[in-house]
Design a protein around this motif. Structure first.
Motif, PDB file in Angstrom:
ATOM      1  N   ALA A  26      38.275  43.406  28.943  1.00 60.39           N
ATOM      2  CA  ALA A  26      38.638  42.714  27.543  1.00 60.39           C
ATOM      3  C   ALA A  26      37.389  41.897  26.440  1.00 60.39           C
ATOM      4  CB  ALA A  26      39.565  41.227  27.808  1.00 60.39           C
ATOM      5  N   ALA A  27      38.163  41.908  25.212  1.00 57.62           N
ATOM      6  CA  ALA A  27      36.834  41.710  24.298  1.00 57.62           C
ATOM      7  C   ALA A  27      35.896  39.973  24.314  1.00 57.62           C
ATOM      8  CB  ALA A  27      37.410  41.725  23.060  1.00 57.62           C
ATOM      9  N   THR A  97      38.170  35.976  32.856  1.00 60.96           N
ATOM     10  CA  THR A  97      39.213  37.221  32.000  1.00 60.96           C
ATOM     11  C   THR A  97      38.160  36.781  30.636  1.00 60.96           C
ATOM     12  OG1 THR A  97      40.879  35.957  32.238  1.00 60.96           O
ATOM     13  CG2 THR A  97      40.582  37.371  29.787  1.00 60.96           C
ATOM     14  N   GLY A  98      37.800  38.711  30.768  1.00 67.33           N
ATOM     15  CA  GLY A  98      36.886  38.882  29.475  1.00 67.33           C
ATOM     16  C   GLY A  98      35.593  38.942  29.511  1.00 67.33           C
ATOM     17  N   GLU A  99      34.776  39.156  30.713  1.00 68.45           N
ATOM     18  CA  GLU A  99      33.856  38.751  31.921  1.00 68.45           C
ATOM     19  C   GLU A  99      33.909  40.874  31.593  1.00 68.45           C
ATOM     20  OE1 GLU A  99      32.226  34.917  33.681  1.00 68.45           O
ATOM     21  OE2 GLU A  99      33.603  36.185  35.245  1.00 68.45           O
ATOM     22  N   PRO A 100      31.894  40.693  30.892  1.00 76.28           N
ATOM     23  CA  PRO A 100      32.010  42.672  31.514  1.00 76.28           C
ATOM     24  C   PRO A 100      31.400  42.478  32.504  1.00 76.28           C
ATOM     25  CG  PRO A 100      29.706  41.199  30.473  1.00 76.28           C
ATOM     26  CD  PRO A 100      31.564  40.120  31.051  1.00 76.28           C
ATOM     27  N   VAL A 101      31.676  43.656  33.097  1.00 81.38           N
ATOM     28  CA  VAL A 101      31.616  44.256  35.191  1.00 81.38           C
ATOM     29  C   VAL A 101      29.477  43.833  35.040  1.00 81.38           C
ATOM     30  CG1 VAL A 101      31.647  46.321  36.231  1.00 81.38           C
ATOM     31  CG2 VAL A 101      33.891  45.246  34.834  1.00 81.38           C
ATOM     32  N   TYR A 166      35.365  33.912  39.476  1.00 87.80           N
ATOM     33  CA  TYR A 166      35.652  32.880  38.512  1.00 87.80           C
ATOM     34  C   TYR A 166      36.698  32.974  37.869  1.00 87.80           C
ATOM     35  CZ  TYR A 166      34.545  30.981  33.551  1.00 87.80           C
ATOM     36  OH  TYR A 166      34.245  30.215  32.935  1.00 87.80           O
ATOM     37  N   SER A 167      37.785  31.729  37.562  1.00 91.29           N
ATOM     38  CA  SER A 167      38.305  31.433  35.994  1.00 91.29           C
ATOM     39  C   SER A 167      39.947  32.519  37.104  1.00 91.29           C
ATOM     40  CB  SER A 167      38.470  31.972  34.991  1.00 91.29           C
ATOM     41  OG  SER A 167      39.162  31.528  34.291  1.00 91.29           O
ATOM     42  N   GLN A 168      40.373  33.608  36.055  1.00 87.07           N
ATOM     43  CA  GLN A 168      41.091  33.826  36.703  1.00 87.07           C
ATOM     44  C   GLN A 168      40.701  35.355  38.114  1.00 87.07           C
ATOM     45  OE1 GLN A 168      43.458  38.563  35.088  1.00 87.07           O
ATOM     46  NE2 GLN A 168      42.626  37.483  33.205  1.00 87.07           N
TER      47      GLN A 168
END
Length: 292
Positions: A26-27, A97-101, A166-168
């Motif tokens: 995700a962005a 959510t949205g974090e980069p690999v 973390y988070s999701q």
């Protein structure tokens, strides 16, 4: 970035997603945070309204997500994960959510653990969408994590596993550990084998949407009577209680459900010392060093 690997190295070990293909990311709304070198990472500033909305939708659909059919363990029993190397320890990170690999809140936590035991750790990122459609992507994440843990237990019986989320990502890990009846995502995707459960050494969660105040493994400045946006029933993760640390701060609107739209609490783990605390908890649970 290569389609089949996205490889990097931690202390000579390969670091790649659990399934080797390009992740659909995700962005990210990037906000740089200055941190000590050992625990540096980029903190995406969450959109509080969008985050709250995406989590609330988990309980809204009248029909199950498509992933519930696609990853149904009874209809599709073949594992969707391949075994990783049989190192002494396998660290699996699950991003928010949205974090980069490879560059997420728990990345420096995994790095510090690996540095404590050079040559004994393999770190992999859980491959799953981590986007705002949590019913779909989270269901896939729970299936992939369960299968990875079951496959590892079968192929690497002496390996111990460490889960960081973390988070999701914390949501996915917690629901993977829970019985299907206690999940909000992934009810159809199967269960952990007894051997896989036994081999889980430590679990560290941050900003968990399913945070339940009052559990013995809770850590932080949270208000005990306040749970996350989608709190777990008390005792759901009791079999893992001595192996879990679930970090939550009082101004984190995700693990302390509130009407606040202040995003700062949810990313405060980057600078409040809890990354180091989580790493220290895991390191304290490691067994004797391997003989060379």
């Amino acid at each position: 970035m290569r389609d089949r690997a996205m490889d990097s190295t931690v202390r000579g070990r390969r670091v790649r997603p659990v399934r080797s293909r390009r992740a659909a990311l995700a962005a990210v709304l990037g906000l740089a945070v200055l941190l000590p070198p050992a625990l540096s990472a980029c903190a995406p500033e969450p959109d509080a309204q969008a985050t709250r909305s995406s989590l609330s939708k988990v309980t809204e659909p009248a029909a199950p997500p498509k992933a519930a059919e696609k990853f149904d363990a009874k209809k599709h029993p073949e594992p969707v994960a391949q075994p990783e190397y049989c190192t002494a320890y396998l660290v699996i990170t699950a991003r928010g959510t949205g974090e980069p690999v490879g560059n997420q809140l728990v990345t420096p936590v995994a790095r510090r653990i690996a540095e404590a035991r050079p040559g004994e750790m393999l770190t992999v990122d859980l491959f799953y969408p981590a986007d705002t459609d949590i019913n779909e992507g989270g269901t896939e994440g729970v299936r992939r994590l369960i299968d990875q843990l079951n496959v590892q237990a079968e192929h690497c019986p002496d390996q111990r596993t460490i889960l960081l989320g973390y988070s999701q990502g914390a949501f996915v890990i917690g629901d993977a550990l829970a019985d299907p009846k206690d999940r909000l995502i992934g009810e159809t995707v199967g269960e952990l084998d007894a051997a896989a459960k036994d081999r889980i050494l430590a679990v560290v969660l941050y900003g968990d949407p399913r945070f339940a105040g009052g559990e013995p493994y809770d850590v932080g400045t949270f208000t005990e009577k306040v749970g996350g946006i989608l709190p777990r029933r008390a005792g759901v993760l009791a079999p893992f209680a001595d192996r879990i640390r679930d970090y939550c701060v009082k101004n984190d609107f995700v693990c302390q459900a509130s009407d606040s739209l202040d995003e700062k609490g949810h990313v405060s783990y980057y600078r409040n010392g809890m990354q180091a605390e989580g790493a220290a908890f895991v390191i304290g649970r490691l067994g004797p060093r391997e003989r060379r």
